[in-house]
Write a protein that holds these residues in place. Structure first.
Motif, PDB file in Angstrom:
ATOM      1  N   TRP A 118      21.983 -29.998 -28.576  1.00 43.89           N
ATOM      2  CA  TRP A 118      23.296 -29.767 -29.175  1.00 43.89           C
ATOM      3  C   TRP A 118      23.424 -28.372 -29.767  1.00 43.89           C
ATOM      4  CZ3 TRP A 118      27.640 -31.917 -28.191  1.00 43.89           C
ATOM      5  CH2 TRP A 118      27.659 -33.205 -27.647  1.00 43.89           C
ATOM      6  N   GLN A 119      22.317 -27.786 -30.170  1.00 43.18           N
ATOM      7  CA  GLN A 119      22.356 -26.377 -30.564  1.00 43.18           C
ATOM      8  C   GLN A 119      22.769 -25.511 -29.375  1.00 43.18           C
ATOM      9  OE1 GLN A 119      18.372 -25.903 -32.063  1.00 43.18           O
ATOM     10  NE2 GLN A 119      18.964 -26.309 -34.184  1.00 43.18           N
ATOM     11  N   LYS A 120      22.250 -25.844 -28.208  1.00 42.12           N
ATOM     12  CA  LYS A 120      22.619 -25.115 -26.995  1.00 42.12           C
ATOM     13  C   LYS A 120      24.092 -25.334 -26.677  1.00 42.12           C
ATOM     14  CE  LYS A 120      21.493 -24.698 -22.079  1.00 42.12           C
ATOM     15  NZ  LYS A 120      20.673 -25.231 -20.967  1.00 42.12           N
ATOM     16  N   ARG A 121      24.586 -26.575 -26.859  1.00 40.51           N
ATOM     17  CA  ARG A 121      26.003 -26.865 -26.587  1.00 40.51           C
ATOM     18  C   ARG A 121      26.908 -26.033 -27.507  1.00 40.51           C
ATOM     19  NH1 ARG A 121      24.996 -28.726 -22.124  1.00 40.51           N
ATOM     20  NH2 ARG A 121      24.309 -30.865 -21.842  1.00 40.51           N
ATOM     21  N   VAL A 122      26.501 -25.904 -28.760  1.00 35.53           N
ATOM     22  CA  VAL A 122      27.299 -25.118 -29.700  1.00 35.53           C
ATOM     23  C   VAL A 122      27.381 -23.670 -29.233  1.00 35.53           C
ATOM     24  CG1 VAL A 122      27.380 -24.191 -32.048  1.00 35.53           C
ATOM     25  CG2 VAL A 122      26.861 -26.601 -31.680  1.00 35.53           C
ATOM     26  N   MET A 123      26.239 -23.103 -28.837  1.00 36.90           N
ATOM     27  CA  MET A 123      26.226 -21.714 -28.391  1.00 36.90           C
ATOM     28  C   MET A 123      27.013 -21.530 -27.098  1.00 36.90           C
ATOM     29  SD  MET A 123      22.380 -20.393 -29.361  1.00 36.90           S
ATOM     30  CE  MET A 123      21.516 -21.782 -28.636  1.00 36.90           C
TER      31      MET A 123
END
Length: 261
Positions: free
Chosen positions: A152-157
């Motif tokens: 989800w950190q990747k999704r945010v970025m």
């Protein structure tokens, strides 16, 4: 194909509108792209770089749960305004999407259609809010699965963040034993929320007292400086007069009550 565009999702579905080079007005009034249930309010959308500016007196748009008046966007990011979701697109977003994210996008589309068809009922809003807070506590306490958090950190970025889907995944990744950590942390968080206003009041009173003390010292210092300046002026004047032959003996004898000899 246009270099930049927006996808407008409402209860009737999703439609794509190409953005002009420069400014495209979205909303009501004389906007180039109309949005239902909007009177005269508008979003001024700039194509390069992607930027949205709210112009009007009504409720502002939201992005990531917070209202804004002006904000930059990346392809794939979206805002919510007047019951619709506006997703920004551009050539930079036309890249291969991994298979897992296809499922995420499909889940997001289903949730978007359900959410924009009608406003959530109070009990639904409470449940969603609690799920978000609970998931945040799991992340803070390190109780969430690291792989899920990284995903989800990747999704945010990437600009593909869905807060409710994220909360569901985080909560689903935690074990039952982690609830005790969250319970203890929620108690401390409740205490912090409860005392926040009181602490602000105490800090405000302390700042007020310090300010008054500083003002009093400054006033006293100014009076002392003024007295010293006046004394210096009088002393220099008397010295100048004495140099020119004026005697002050009689003046001081009169003050002291002495008779001249």
């Amino acid at each position: 194909m246009a270099k930049s565009w927006i996808d407008i999702t409402d209860a009737s579905g999703t439609r794509r509108e190409a953005l002009r080079d420069g400014l495209t007005r979205v909303g009501g009034g004389e906007a180039e792209v109309t949005v239902a249930d909007v009177t005269s309010d508008q979003l001024h959308v700039w194509s390069d770089p992607l930027r949205a500016v709210f112009v009007g007196d009504g409720a502002p748009p939201f992005c990531e749960g917070a209202p804004f008046v002006e904000r930059d966007f990346a392809p794939g990011e979206y805002l919510e305004w007047s019951g619709v979701r506006i997703t920004f697109g551009g050539e930079s977003s036309l890249e291969e999407i991994p298979a897992p994210s296809v499922v995420r996008v499909a889940r997001k589309a289903v949730r978007t259609s359900a959410d924009t068809s009608e406003a959530p009922r109070p009990e639904q809003a409470r449940a969603r809010a609690w799920n978000r807070v609970r998931a945040g506590l799991y992340i803070e306490q390190g109780a969430a699965d690291a792989d899920v958090v990284a995903l989800w950190q990747k999704r945010v970025m990437e600009g593909d963040f869905d807060v409710d889907a994220c909360a569901d995944d985080i909560l689903g990744s935690a074990s039952e034993g982690d609830e005790l950590q969250v319970l203890e942390r929620s108690g401390r968080l409740m205490r912090d929320f409860l005392m926040a206003s009181a602490m602000r009041g105490m800090h405000g009173a302390s700042r007020g007292a310090r300010k008054k003390a500083r003002n009093g010292i400054a006033f006293l210092l100014a009076q002392v400086i003024a007295l010293l300046v006046y004394s210096l002026i009088i002393g220099l004047s008397m010295l100048f007069m004495r140099i020119n032959g004026t005697s002050f003996d009689g003046f001081f004898d009169g003050i002291l009550g002495r008779s001249g000899g």
